[in-house]
Design an enzyme around this catalytic site. Structure first.
Site, PDB file in Angstrom:
ATOM      1  N   HIS B 113     -63.100 -46.131  57.965  1.00 36.22           N
ATOM      2  CA  HIS B 113     -64.226 -46.090  57.033  1.00 36.22           C
ATOM      3  C   HIS B 113     -65.231 -47.173  57.430  1.00 36.22           C
ATOM      4  O   HIS B 113     -65.633 -48.019  56.622  1.00 36.22           O
ATOM      5  CB  HIS B 113     -63.724 -46.332  55.606  1.00 36.22           C
ATOM      6  CG  HIS B 113     -64.650 -45.851  54.536  1.00 36.22           C
ATOM      7  ND1 HIS B 113     -64.669 -44.557  54.096  1.00 36.22           N
ATOM      8  CD2 HIS B 113     -65.603 -46.482  53.796  1.00 36.22           C
ATOM      9  CE1 HIS B 113     -65.566 -44.414  53.129  1.00 36.22           C
ATOM     10  NE2 HIS B 113     -66.153 -45.572  52.935  1.00 36.22           N
ATOM     11  N   THR B 149     -68.966 -42.552  57.044  1.00 34.40           N
ATOM     12  CA  THR B 149     -68.783 -43.550  55.989  1.00 34.40           C
ATOM     13  C   THR B 149     -69.950 -43.543  54.995  1.00 34.40           C
ATOM     14  O   THR B 149     -71.096 -43.720  55.388  1.00 34.40           O
ATOM     15  CB  THR B 149     -68.694 -44.949  56.639  1.00 34.40           C
ATOM     16  OG1 THR B 149     -67.651 -44.926  57.601  1.00 34.40           O
ATOM     17  CG2 THR B 149     -68.430 -46.023  55.603  1.00 34.40           C
ATOM     18  N   GLU B 150     -69.644 -43.331  53.723  1.00 31.29           N
ATOM     19  CA  GLU B 150     -70.631 -43.388  52.636  1.00 31.29           C
ATOM     20  C   GLU B 150     -71.873 -42.551  52.941  1.00 31.29           C
ATOM     21  O   GLU B 150     -72.992 -42.912  52.577  1.00 31.29           O
ATOM     22  CB  GLU B 150     -71.030 -44.839  52.348  1.00 31.29           C
ATOM     23  CG  GLU B 150     -69.862 -45.802  52.126  1.00 31.29           C
ATOM     24  CD  GLU B 150     -69.052 -45.530  50.859  1.00 31.29           C
ATOM     25  OE1 GLU B 150     -69.655 -45.163  49.842  1.00 31.29           O
ATOM     26  OE2 GLU B 150     -67.818 -45.670  50.905  1.00 31.29           O
ATOM     27  N   LEU B 151     -71.655 -41.431  53.626  1.00 30.50           N
ATOM     28  CA  LEU B 151     -72.722 -40.482  53.989  1.00 30.50           C
ATOM     29  C   LEU B 151     -73.828 -41.105  54.842  1.00 30.50           C
ATOM     30  O   LEU B 151     -74.972 -40.635  54.814  1.00 30.50           O
ATOM     31  CB  LEU B 151     -73.344 -39.825  52.756  1.00 30.50           C
ATOM     32  CG  LEU B 151     -72.501 -38.834  51.950  1.00 30.50           C
ATOM     33  CD1 LEU B 151     -73.395 -38.058  50.978  1.00 30.50           C
ATOM     34  CD2 LEU B 151     -71.763 -37.835  52.836  1.00 30.50           C
TER      35      LEU B 151
END
Lengths: 405, 414
Positions: B113, B149-151
């Site tokens: 991530h 990760t987190e768009l």
């Protein structure tokens, strides 16, 4: 009509031994600028003679200063009184309580002579004066708590002082506390209802716009800095309350990791001798400088030379030196047992007794440049929000509410 | 006729324990906080499992069995799966059961991530491959659609992901990239044939953030009302509802009625025969991109800025990330498995998120998710750990040098 305030204090710059005089000065000045008429009463002739109001406030005679000729020593610590203190148990000057009540007698007379709408008394020494003025005039009384006996005594409460505080807190129409921390002490230790207490943070007056380190002496600071040494600063009276001994213990740990660090202790007080001895015991005498009490330009210089300011207090109602440091662009590490800790986001915080963590955070600021930069920049911005004008506005709202009732 | 794509991010970082300068050189376990603080990863996994993962999985399994056309999509970070295996295998099993229905898609992402794309393309690709392998091991399926990760997304990421053979990418439908366009269609990369699925942030946030907000005029949100909003998109293709899985039971507590809402949602939505559920893989097969979408700047789903500023906006964050990735070559060369693993765990984006000082707009959200007292504490802890990692690295270097010396001596004496 202008609100007229009869204000009782006990010290005023330049005759101050600590933050209280600075706070009274800053607040009074801001109140006057917001159209409040103030008669400021001081217990002691401090050489503020003749046209003092004109010197303090260039404009006019809106602010009147009354002086009463007594001898009062607000703090146990001022080095001049060490001898006196050593001869008496309990820490306060022998005639102090007599003088507090004598001040109250004078206050009664002043309250009969003066025209005013509100009484505003700063700190316990002027509380009986405030109460006396209330009893003869029937005007509402605000007591302004800058510190409590719990903070000052380090747990060894003087019952007489406690009683004076307790009585005034009970009888006051409104209480101003300098922080949430102090408000909580008033609630918990004095049993006062929170509804009667308003928090008004102290303000800080910028020294000037320039945050650049001053390449000037004292104490050959400039040379030290140029050699790559780091400087950690303590500013405050050298008393148990300020926790200078914890500061020294942390300094010892820091020096094991970063030997090229110097510790500056700016202040005087009853622990000075003891602290110097302790420094020697710890084997760090060559790394710790005792500068004595500093003010003005000298104080500004040490703030700006420092890489980190530490407030190690055991119990600190507010901690104005913290804001002074921030406004000079110096990162701060503050005791969680302080008013500023609750009011600030861009400060490192530590329990005063947690020496390891205190040293860890000191070292982090000295070692990690981006941390120092972020704290310095964000702290500088944050400190701007603490203004005396804002503090004055809050006081005025209280005045208006009390006058209406 | 819109299709509803319901996707949940499932991720928990390995948070760093209290680590002081005095621990450097003495303690090399960074993630094993045992005290009852919110840095104790095991305790956090257990707590969230009870509040969210277990009840939500149970509910969704029931729904998947009841409604054959219901579809859901997950992304699991590798660090999350590792922690489940270590701390709570029962939860892992319940996720496996969901996937076994055949109606659940799992997305690809970086194992840790991480923000690796920003610093090292090699590391980025390596972590995607590690992750893909792990998903196959655990779930027996191979991810075909990527979400970073987190768009976090831009054209460059799209290019690399496309070259790895992925059939589509998820991204934030931020206003500044869409402008006048609707998020409710597929778009494509300007240069390669890579479909983009864009989050409808309004509808997503209605559930994820506003669901229990009593100040919100639409409060209380019912499944009936929500499905009417979906059916109002009648001429559009897809409604991408992307959110943290922890929305259910952790961000929105059970007593807000969030589970009742989720439980009623499939039925309410499927009442309208023109609407169905869809996974990203099905979506890229069924719908054609309506236009190219040029996204040169990074976009993410974080905060109001929807950029990288949650992780990389102050000097501390930049310094920490830069110093971490500067060690890449030496760490990988060391061949020390534990060292490499620790280095990668430090790449998890959350460590940088905790250092964020953007208090003013999003301070509350950052504070809520921050196990440290302040961003400064997060930075101090991270940098102390990094110093220890460097020390370990210099020691393995020393061992390698000694090793080579020895071999040279052997060579010359033979």
């Amino acid at each position: 009509m202008k609100t007229r305030v009869l204000m009782f204090g006990w010290e005023f710059p330049p005759y101050n031994s600590g933050g209280l005089g600075v706070a009274c000065h800053g607040l009074t000045k801001a109140l006057v600028s917001q159209d409040i008429t103030i008669t400021f009463v001081l217990p002691k002739r401090m050489g503020l003679k003749g046209d003092i109001p004109h010197i303090l406030f260039a404009d006019d005679d809106i602010l009147n200063i009354h002086q009463i000729d007594t001898l009062l020593y607000p703090y146990i610590t001022s080095s001049k009184y060490i001898d006196e203190r050593q001869s008496i148990k309990g820490g306060y000057g022998k005639n102090l309580f007599d003088e507090v009540y004598r001040y109250a007698l004078h206050a009664r007379r002043i309250a009969q002579q003066e025209q005013f709408d509100i009484i505003h008394a700063h700190e316990w020494l002027s509380f009986p004066a405030g109460l006396a003025a209330k009893s003869v005039s029937g005007k509402p009384l605000i007591v302004h708590v800058h510190a409590t006996e719990y903070d000052r005594s380090g747990g060894n409460i003087n019952p007489m002082v406690f009683n004076i505080e307790w009585e005034a807190l009970q009888k006051a129409d409104e209480i101003i506390a300098v922080s949430e921390y102090t408000k909580q002490i008033i609630i918990d230790q004095y049993g006062i209802s929170p509804n009667k207490i308003t928090v008004v943070h102290n303000g800080v007056t910028p020294f000037d716009d320039n945050r650049q380190p001053l390449i000037d002496k004292p104490f050959s600071l400039a040379e030290l800095k140029q050699s790559g040494a780091k400087i950690v600063l303590f500013v405050g009276r050298l008393t148990l309350q300020k926790g200078p001994d914890y500061f020294l213990q942390a300094a010892k740990k820091v020096l094991e990791f970063e030997p090229n660090t110097y510790f500056l202790i700016a202040g005087s007080g009853d622990m000075e001798r003891e602290l110097i001895e302790k420094t020697a015991q710890l084997g760090i005498s060559d790394k710790v400088f005792f500068t004595g009490f500093l003010r003005g330009e000298d104080l500004k210089k040490v703030y700006r030379s420092a890489d980190l300011f530490v407030l190690s207090s055991v119990s600190e109602p507010f901690g104005i030196t913290t804001l002074e440091s921030m406004i000079n662009g110096t990162p701060v590490l503050v005791s969680k047992q302080s008013g500023v800790a609750g009011a600030l986001q861009h400060a490192l915080k530590v329990d005063f007794w947690d020496i390891d963590e205190m040293a860890n955070k000191m070292l982090a600021v000295l070692m990690y440049r981006p941390l120092m930069q972020s704290l310095s920049e964000n702290g500088y911005q944050e400190a701007q929000k603490f203004t005396w004008q804002q503090a004055a506005e809050k006081c005025i709202r209280i005045y208006e509410r009390l006058v209406k009732n | 006729m819109p299709s509803v794509c319901l996707y949940f991010q499932v991720h928990q970082p390995r948070r760093l324990k209290q680590y002081r300068i005095f621990d450097i050189g003495k303690d090399h376990s960074y993630f094993n906080e045992k005290s009852e603080t919110n840095r104790n990863n095991q305790a956090i996994i257990k707590k969230i499992a009870q509040k969210c993962y277990l009840p939500a999985n149970k509910l969704l399994l029931k729904l998947l069995k009841k409604y054959p056309t219901f579809r859901i999509t997950y992304s699991f970070s590798g660090v999350f799966l590792d922690q489940l295996e270590e701390y709570y295998p029962e939860v892992l099993k319940s996720f496996q059961e969901l996937v076994e229905t055949g109606h659940v898609e799992i997305l690809s992402e970086t194992y840790y991530h991480s923000l690796s794309f920003l610093y090292s393309v090699d590391e980025f690709i390596h972590q995607i491959k590690l992750h893909s392998k792990r998903i196959e091991e655990v779930f027996g399926v191979k991810p075909k659609i990527f979400r970073n990760t987190e768009l976090i997304y831009n054209n460059d990421i799209g290019k690399i992901v496309g070259s790895l053979g992925y059939k589509g990418v998820l991204a934030e439908g931020a206003d500044h990239i869409l402008q006048w366009r609707s998020p409710n269609y597929l778009y494509k990369h300007p240069e390669i044939n890579l479909p983009l699925l864009l989050k409808n942030y309004k509808l997503s946030d209605d559930i994820a953030f506003r669901f229990s907000s009593k100040d919100w005029p639409e409060y209380p949100l019912t499944a009936d009302k929500f499905s009417q909003w979906i059916s109002a998109l009648q001429n559009e293709d897809i409604a991408c509802l992307f959110m943290d899985y922890e929305t259910f039971g952790e961000h929105q507590w059970e007593d807000t009625g969030i589970f009742n809402f989720l439980g009623a949602l499939p039925e309410e939505i499927l009442k309208n025969q023109n609407i169905d559920f869809i996974t990203p893989s099905e979506a890229v097969k069924r719908y054609k991109p309506v236009a190219e979408l040029d996204i040169p700047e990074y976009v993410s789903w974080a905060d109001t800025e929807r950029d990288l500023s949650a992780w990389l906006s102050n000097p501390m964050q930049h310094d920490a990330a830069f110093k971490l990735y500067a060690m890449e070559e030496d760490v990988l060369d060391s061949g020390d498995k534990q060292l490499i693993e620790d280095w990668r765990r430090l790449q998890t984006s959350d460590h940088f998120y905790y250092m964020c000082t953007k208090w003013f707009a999003d301070g509350d959200v950052h504070k809520y998710f921050n196990p440290y007292e302040s961003p400064y504490e997060a930075f101090i802890t991270f940098m102390n750990v990094l110093k220890d990692l460097k020390l370990r690295l210099s020691k393995t270097d020393q061992i390698m040098i000694e090793d080579i010396k020895e071999k040279l001596v052997q060579l010359t004496t033979n």
